[in-house]
Write a protein that holds these residues in place. Structure first.
Motif, PDB file in Angstrom:
ATOM      1  N   LYS A   1       1.696   6.702  -6.855  1.00  0.00           N
ATOM      2  CA  LYS A   1       0.602   7.551  -7.340  1.00  0.00           C
ATOM      3  C   LYS A   1       0.862   9.028  -7.025  1.00  0.00           C
ATOM      4  O   LYS A   1       0.505   9.909  -7.816  1.00  0.00           O
ATOM      5  CB  LYS A   1      -0.723   7.101  -6.715  1.00  0.00           C
ATOM      6  CG  LYS A   1      -1.159   5.692  -7.112  1.00  0.00           C
ATOM      7  CD  LYS A   1      -1.452   5.578  -8.591  1.00  0.00           C
ATOM      8  CE  LYS A   1      -2.707   6.249  -9.010  1.00  0.00           C
ATOM      9  NZ  LYS A   1      -3.065   6.009 -10.425  1.00  0.00           N
ATOM     10  N   GLU A   2       1.482   9.313  -5.884  1.00  0.00           N
ATOM     11  CA  GLU A   2       1.806  10.688  -5.541  1.00  0.00           C
ATOM     12  C   GLU A   2       2.840  11.267  -6.515  1.00  0.00           C
ATOM     13  O   GLU A   2       2.730  12.420  -6.937  1.00  0.00           O
ATOM     14  CB  GLU A   2       2.331  10.766  -4.108  1.00  0.00           C
ATOM     15  CG  GLU A   2       1.249  10.577  -3.050  1.00  0.00           C
ATOM     16  CD  GLU A   2       1.806  10.648  -1.645  1.00  0.00           C
ATOM     17  OE1 GLU A   2       3.033  10.852  -1.496  1.00  0.00           O
ATOM     18  OE2 GLU A   2       1.031  10.492  -0.690  1.00  0.00           O
TER      19      GLU A   2
ATOM     20  N   MET B   1      -7.538   8.921  -1.003  1.00  0.00           N
ATOM     21  CA  MET B   1      -6.264   9.587  -1.231  1.00  0.00           C
ATOM     22  C   MET B   1      -6.410  10.866  -2.055  1.00  0.00           C
ATOM     23  O   MET B   1      -7.220  10.953  -2.972  1.00  0.00           O
ATOM     24  CB  MET B   1      -5.285   8.642  -1.915  1.00  0.00           C
ATOM     25  CG  MET B   1      -4.941   7.439  -1.057  1.00  0.00           C
ATOM     26  SD  MET B   1      -4.310   7.962   0.559  1.00  0.00           S
ATOM     27  CE  MET B   1      -4.393   6.419   1.456  1.00  0.00           C
TER      28      MET B   1
ATOM     29  N   SER C   1      -7.640   3.583  -1.131  1.00  0.00           N
ATOM     30  CA  SER C   1      -7.183   4.451  -2.217  1.00  0.00           C
ATOM     31  C   SER C   1      -8.206   5.534  -2.542  1.00  0.00           C
ATOM     32  O   SER C   1      -7.850   6.629  -2.970  1.00  0.00           O
ATOM     33  CB  SER C   1      -6.896   3.615  -3.471  1.00  0.00           C
ATOM     34  OG  SER C   1      -5.810   2.738  -3.255  1.00  0.00           O
TER      35      SER C   1
ATOM     36  N   TRP D   1      -4.386  12.094  -4.257  1.00  0.00           N
ATOM     37  CA  TRP D   1      -3.939  12.049  -5.650  1.00  0.00           C
ATOM     38  C   TRP D   1      -5.084  11.792  -6.633  1.00  0.00           C
ATOM     39  O   TRP D   1      -4.944  12.030  -7.824  1.00  0.00           O
ATOM     40  CB  TRP D   1      -2.818  11.024  -5.853  1.00  0.00           C
ATOM     41  CG  TRP D   1      -2.961   9.674  -5.218  1.00  0.00           C
ATOM     42  CD1 TRP D   1      -2.332   9.240  -4.085  1.00  0.00           C
ATOM     43  CD2 TRP D   1      -3.741   8.568  -5.682  1.00  0.00           C
ATOM     44  NE1 TRP D   1      -2.676   7.934  -3.801  1.00  0.00           N
ATOM     45  CE2 TRP D   1      -3.540   7.494  -4.775  1.00  0.00           C
ATOM     46  CE3 TRP D   1      -4.588   8.368  -6.780  1.00  0.00           C
ATOM     47  CZ2 TRP D   1      -4.159   6.252  -4.931  1.00  0.00           C
ATOM     48  CZ3 TRP D   1      -5.209   7.136  -6.927  1.00  0.00           C
ATOM     49  CH2 TRP D   1      -4.993   6.101  -6.020  1.00  0.00           C
TER      50      TRP D   1
ATOM     51  N   TYR E   1       2.517   1.696  -3.388  1.00  0.00           N
ATOM     52  CA  TYR E   1       1.539   2.089  -4.402  1.00  0.00           C
ATOM     53  C   TYR E   1       1.151   3.553  -4.239  1.00  0.00           C
ATOM     54  O   TYR E   1       1.084   4.318  -5.215  1.00  0.00           O
ATOM     55  CB  TYR E   1       0.298   1.200  -4.289  1.00  0.00           C
ATOM     56  CG  TYR E   1      -0.829   1.569  -5.224  1.00  0.00           C
ATOM     57  CD1 TYR E   1      -0.725   1.354  -6.593  1.00  0.00           C
ATOM     58  CD2 TYR E   1      -2.003   2.136  -4.732  1.00  0.00           C
ATOM     59  CE1 TYR E   1      -1.754   1.689  -7.455  1.00  0.00           C
ATOM     60  CE2 TYR E   1      -3.045   2.478  -5.583  1.00  0.00           C
ATOM     61  CZ  TYR E   1      -2.913   2.253  -6.942  1.00  0.00           C
ATOM     62  OH  TYR E   1      -3.944   2.595  -7.784  1.00  0.00           O
ATOM     63  N   ASN E   2       0.909   3.957  -2.994  1.00  0.00           N
ATOM     64  CA  ASN E   2       0.521   5.334  -2.735  1.00  0.00           C
ATOM     65  C   ASN E   2       1.652   6.297  -3.091  1.00  0.00           C
ATOM     66  O   ASN E   2       1.419   7.378  -3.655  1.00  0.00           O
ATOM     67  CB  ASN E   2       0.136   5.500  -1.267  1.00  0.00           C
ATOM     68  CG  ASN E   2      -0.546   6.822  -0.988  1.00  0.00           C
ATOM     69  OD1 ASN E   2      -1.503   7.181  -1.654  1.00  0.00           O
ATOM     70  ND2 ASN E   2      -0.041   7.554  -0.007  1.00  0.00           N
TER      71      ASN E   2
ATOM     72  N   TYR F   1       0.829  -1.203   0.000  1.00  0.00           N
ATOM     73  CA  TYR F   1       0.000   0.000   0.000  1.00  0.00           C
ATOM     74  C   TYR F   1       0.866   1.257   0.000  1.00  0.00           C
ATOM     75  O   TYR F   1       0.624   2.209  -0.767  1.00  0.00           O
ATOM     76  CB  TYR F   1      -0.928   0.006   1.214  1.00  0.00           C
ATOM     77  CG  TYR F   1      -1.356   1.379   1.639  1.00  0.00           C
ATOM     78  CD1 TYR F   1      -2.244   2.133   0.886  1.00  0.00           C
ATOM     79  CD2 TYR F   1      -0.828   1.959   2.802  1.00  0.00           C
ATOM     80  CE1 TYR F   1      -2.607   3.407   1.270  1.00  0.00           C
ATOM     81  CE2 TYR F   1      -1.184   3.228   3.189  1.00  0.00           C
ATOM     82  CZ  TYR F   1      -2.074   3.951   2.426  1.00  0.00           C
ATOM     83  OH  TYR F   1      -2.429   5.205   2.798  1.00  0.00           O
TER      84      TYR F   1
END
Length: 376
Positions: free
Chosen positions: A21-22, A356, A353, A358, A17-18, A14
């Motif tokens: 994406k950021e 989030m 997600s 993003w 992945y985060n 996680y």
């Protein structure tokens, strides 16, 4: 041990992945969201164009708190033609002394920043002043403490609120409330809503853009848990499950109503008066909501139908009575009569997600817009 190992792998995945994406969000060109010759559409909807810029300012606050190199986190705002203004230049010497404790906490936690648009900015629709507030960092105990206060409607007791309120008030008083925007994500959205709600009640309404604001009171959490419990009861005991669930629900409802009905006539009258004052002020914050985000999606249900004097859930929270009885003074931030709802849908299998920031960065994001009012 196997469970811990699996949990560690899931959490690590996680985080990775985060982080990815950021980084991808940072590459988006926010300038693409502005079109010089765009004269079409509702003026309120055109304001949503600021979304990508405001989200970047909030991300700058996240990265500043994470102690990333200055050259990295500054890119979040320099690329959209803003500069960070020190709080010491916003407040007077006397005010710095008055808020010494709050300023000390702010320097430690770095929740928010004051931004001013550069004179050479080509983005005419961008606000002159912006106060951007970051959300929860799971590694910060103070943030988790504030999250618990949101559920209990005690966020007003956080040292963040009085300083944030005064800074926004000071900017509005000096530069005009119409030239100030407040934005935040998650915990930051809750704090921003509380401060802007107060100012609107005092006649100083500022425009607010809030990403994934939490609608997570004890009452809303209890409803969510009740649906899960109901399914478990019925699946485990098909014959008696629903009866047991209904009996437990009645008992819980009776308890909360008993607490809520203890000498609260004055509080209800005040809450209704505030609701009507906000309606007269025409204060209508922009709420950016993901339909699959269990933390903020209750706002969609809340604004689905109009209200009446008898429909207290729209303008009065019984949780404040319970929290006040146990913990002291409370304040609601999530009850107001009007909002601009900007909604998106992501994958329902990714509920974390969905919360989030993003998700809101892409200048070409597909969304639905609705200006809704809860008339009395």
């Amino acid at each position: 041990m196997e469970v811990i190992a699996v949990a560690g792998i899931v959490y690590g995945t996680y985080v990775a992945y985060n982080s990815y994406k950021e980084k991808e969000a940072k590459k988006n060109d926010p300038g693409l969201i502005f079109h010089a010759n765009d004269q079409n559409g509702d003026a309120r909807e055109r304001k949503i164009k600021k979304r990508a810029i405001l989200a970047r300012l909030v991300y700058g606050m996240y990265d500043r708190f994470r102690r990333k190199p200055e050259i990295e986190y500054k890119e979040w705002w320099t690329k959209v033609h803003y500069h960070l203004v020190p709080l010491e230049s916003v407040l007077t010497e006397d005010e710095l002394k008055l808020f010494a404790k709050e300023l000390e906490d702010e320097r430690q936690h770095q929740y928010f920043g004051v931004f001013r648009r550069n004179k050479d900015s080509p983005l005419d629709e961008a606000p002159e002043w912006v106060v951007a507030i970051r959300g929860t960092e799971p590694s910060a105990l103070a943030d988790l403490h504030n999250d618990a206060k949101i559920v209990l409607e005690k966020l007003n007791s956080s040292t963040l609120i009085p300083l944030l309120y005064y800074v926004v008030w000071r900017l509005g008083a000096q530069h005009g409330y119409c030239n100030v925007n407040v934005t935040g994500h998650s915990l930051g959205a809750a704090a921003g809503l509380m401060v802007c709600r107060r100012l609107a009640l005092e006649g100083g309404a500022v425009e607010g853009h809030f990403f994934n604001p939490p609608f997570a009171t004890l009452e809303s959490l209890a409803r969510s848990c009740a649906h899960v419990v109901k399914r478990v009861f019925i699946e485990a005991m098909p014959a008696e499950g629903e009866k047991l669930y209904d009996a437990a629900k009645r008992a819980g409802s009776k308890f909360f109503h008993a607490v809520a009905d203890t000498d609260n006539t004055e509080r209800r009258s005040k809450a209704l008066a505030e609701f009507k004052t906000l309606a007269e002020a025409n204060w209508s914050p922009y709420l950016y909501l993901n339909k699959h985000d269990f933390i903020c999606r209750e706002f969609l249900k809340h604004f689905r139908k109009a209200t009446s004097d008898q429909d207290r859930k729209k303008w009065y929270s019984s949780v404040t009575e319970f929290s006040k009885l146990v913990l002291g003074d409370t304040e609601t931030f999530h009850l107001f009569p009007s909002a601009h709802l900007v909604t998106i849908e992501t994958y329902p299998i990714r509920p974390i997600s969905a919360h989030m920031l993003w998700n809101w960065i892409d200048p070409h994001l597909s969304y639905k817009f609705n200006h809704t009012k809860l008339s009395l």
